[in-house]
Design an enzyme around this catalytic site. Structure first.
Site, PDB file in Angstrom:
ATOM      1  N   GLY B  51       0.890  -1.142   0.000  1.00 16.89           N
ATOM      2  CA  GLY B  51       0.000   0.000   0.000  1.00 16.89           C
ATOM      3  C   GLY B  51       0.929   1.193   0.000  1.00 16.89           C
ATOM      4  CB  CYS B  52       0.513   4.685  -0.950  1.00 11.34           C
ATOM      5  SG  CYS B  52       1.459   6.171  -1.161  1.00 11.34           S
TER       6      CYS B  52
END
Lengths: 404, 141
Positions: B51-52
């Protein structure tokens, strides 16, 4: 002195609640909030004189063209550019950088060197990597120190007759470091290199004088200076803008077109193909007027008080570490608390109505330098208050208690 | 009612005892802390879901026609939701996992964490769980 109560009245969004709590907006480095005068300008444009510009003979088109070109002059004056046509409207800082980097494809050769700083945002790294891949030029990095400042001695050594371009942000988005761009520009010019300064994070706090700086390109985004999203500014010295080829083909950017040969329009239209964001450009001018009516010196003084107050309160929290402790910094605090993940802190703060940014801030090389996954970043604006900092610090203490 | 649905109902019951978000989050953080750790051997880039904002690792293996999941995250709240998802899906048959939905996450007030824009890796984790189920189901057929 800044009349904070009066200023807060100018921003309707500051009255809203988030998750049942009054909004505390500390994500100003991502985007600034919009004052009523800018919202009114947008409504006024679409309500009374929406028309396409630069080509209509009718009154609406004339009015819209005048307002758009007036905005360009406002921007020119704000940055003290020599000519209004040295101001190019773009869609944002990223677009401005890409316009310049793609233009340099024809001016850079194999063996040339391109220098950029270790403090850059991804948008000021990737376009230059692409440029170097296409041209065979070499990308070199100006290293940073533990305090988040550029290593100026290393920079001075890295500049050689092979250096053709230097890119540095005026202020780091992740750490708030204010870079000594005047020295950087002078040094780069001593070997004939061009300099592009990414001013996205500086322009909300500092009024740059592009002639005094002698900078070749200066870029920024309207949405960080009380303007709308989708508008960017590119200042370029005329001699450089003349050397760069057009970025996109289309209407507005031509003088004459035949199937055999097209001649391009002069500046600034050469870089403004197609119908621009007319309303956005006009609103950008209104946003700058608004900030200038408060005054950038007043803004800087007040924001510095906020920064000092918040820094003192934050360092009193056990285990809290601030990243970016340069002497010159804008009102940005990037931090972590112990081993707690920034995402967890951001999530709890959001539940308390407090908006901060978490993550790598599109500056992964900086996070790699500190060997951390990211930080929590609180960034302040002139419409924030000391009371909001108290709420934020209390919220942070609550979050730390929950997450420890 | 499938066994996954039963577990989901239990989770909804548990969360309905909390009066406010803080109690819910405190419970979730506790769940995150008590999540059986993934074997360190699987905490590699082969098993990572990026995920970022936070990272998630997922590992699956089949035993007696049931899929057993282990997972981890570097963020504790993400880990808490992972614990809930693992409780619902681990030890279930591939077909039941394929058929199950995740609407119960809305009902316990954690919908925002499963928003595709959240960038915490959870949406991709659910996709990964479903993909494992489809793959193992293919083996069974």
């Amino acid at each position: 002195m800044l009349d904070i109560n009066k200023i807060r009245e100018d921003f309707p969004i500051l009255k809203r609640e988030v998750n049942g709590k009054p909004l505390v907006y500390f994500d100003n480095a991502a985007t600034s909030q919009t004052p009523q005068v800018v919202i009114d300008a947008i409504v006024d444009y679409y309500s009374t004189y929406n028309a396409n510009i630069h080509r209509g003979v009718h009154s609406l088109s004339q009015e819209a063209t005048d307002a758009y070109e007036q905005a360009r002059i406002k921007i020119q004056k704000h940055f003290n550019a020599a000519q209004s046509y040295e101001i190019i409207f773009t869609s944002g800082t990223t677009h401005s950088i890409n316009l310049v980097s793609s233009g340099f494809e024809s001016l850079i050769n194999q063996g040339d060197e391109v220098l950029l700083s270790a403090l850059e945002h991804h948008s000021n790294i990737v376009p230059w990597q692409m440029l170097c891949e296409k041209t065979g030029a070499t990308l070199k990095v100006i290293p940073m120190t533990q305090s988040g400042e550029l290593d100026m001695a290393a920079f001075a050594k890295a500049v050689t007759p092979k250096t053709k371009l230097v890119f540095v942000n005026h202020v780091s988005n992740a750490l708030g470091t204010v870079n000594d761009i005047k020295t950087i520009i002078a040094k780069a010019h001593s070997v004939g290199a061009a300099v592009l300064i990414d001013g996205a994070q500086a322009t909300p706090h500092i009024k740059p004088d592009v002639q005094a700086l002698d900078v070749d390109f200066y870029v920024c985004s309207a949405h960080k200076i009380c303007g709308p999203t989708g508008v960017g500014i590119l200042y370029g010295k005329q001699e450089w803008l003349d050397k760069l080829p057009p970025y996109q083909g289309g209407g507005e950017m031509i003088e004459t077109v035949t199937f055999e040969k097209t001649t391009y329009a002069g500046l600034p239209h050469k870089f403004e193909a197609g119908t621009p964001n007319i309303c956005g450009g006009i609103a950008t001018g209104v946003g700058l007027d608004y900030m200038n009516s408060i005054g950038f010196d007043t803004i800087a003084t007040y924001e510095n008080e906020l920064l000092t107050y918040a820094t003192e309160k934050l360092i009193a929290i056990d285990g809290l570490k601030i990243y970016g402790t340069s002497k010159e910094k804008t009102a940005v605090i990037s931090f972590n608390v112990g081993e707690i993940h920034p995402y967890d802190i951001g999530t709890i703060l959001d539940k308390l109505g407090i908006a901060v940014r978490t993550g790598h801030h599109c500056a992964q090389p900086i996070m790699d330098f500190y060997k951390i996954p990211g930080t929590v970043r609180a960034s302040f604006s002139f419409y924030n208050t000391m009371e909001e900092i108290d709420i934020f610090v209390a919220g942070l203490e609550k979050a730390v208690l929950m997450l420890s | 009612m499938s066994s996954i649905q039963k577990i989901q109902e239990e989770i909804i019951d548990e969360f309905s005892m909390f009066d406010d978000w803080m109690q819910r989050y405190e419970y979730m953080i506790d769940l995150g802390k008590s999540l059986p750790l993934i074997n360190e051997a699987y905490k590699t880039d082969d098993y990572i879901i990026k995920g970022c904002q936070s990272k998630v690792w997922v590992h699956a293996q089949m035993e007696d026609n049931k899929i057993h999941f282990t997972a981890d995250s570097d963020a504790i709240i993400t880990k808490g939701i992972i614990a809930i998802l693992i409780r619902a899906f681990s030890g279930q048959s591939p077909q039941d996992i394929i058929d199950a939905d995740t609407a119960f996450i809305d009902e316990i007030g954690l919908k925002e964490h499963l928003s595709p824009t959240r960038a915490n890796g959870l949406v991709s984790m659910i996709k990964e769980i479903k993909l494992y189920a489809v793959a193992y189901q293919t083996q069974l057929n």
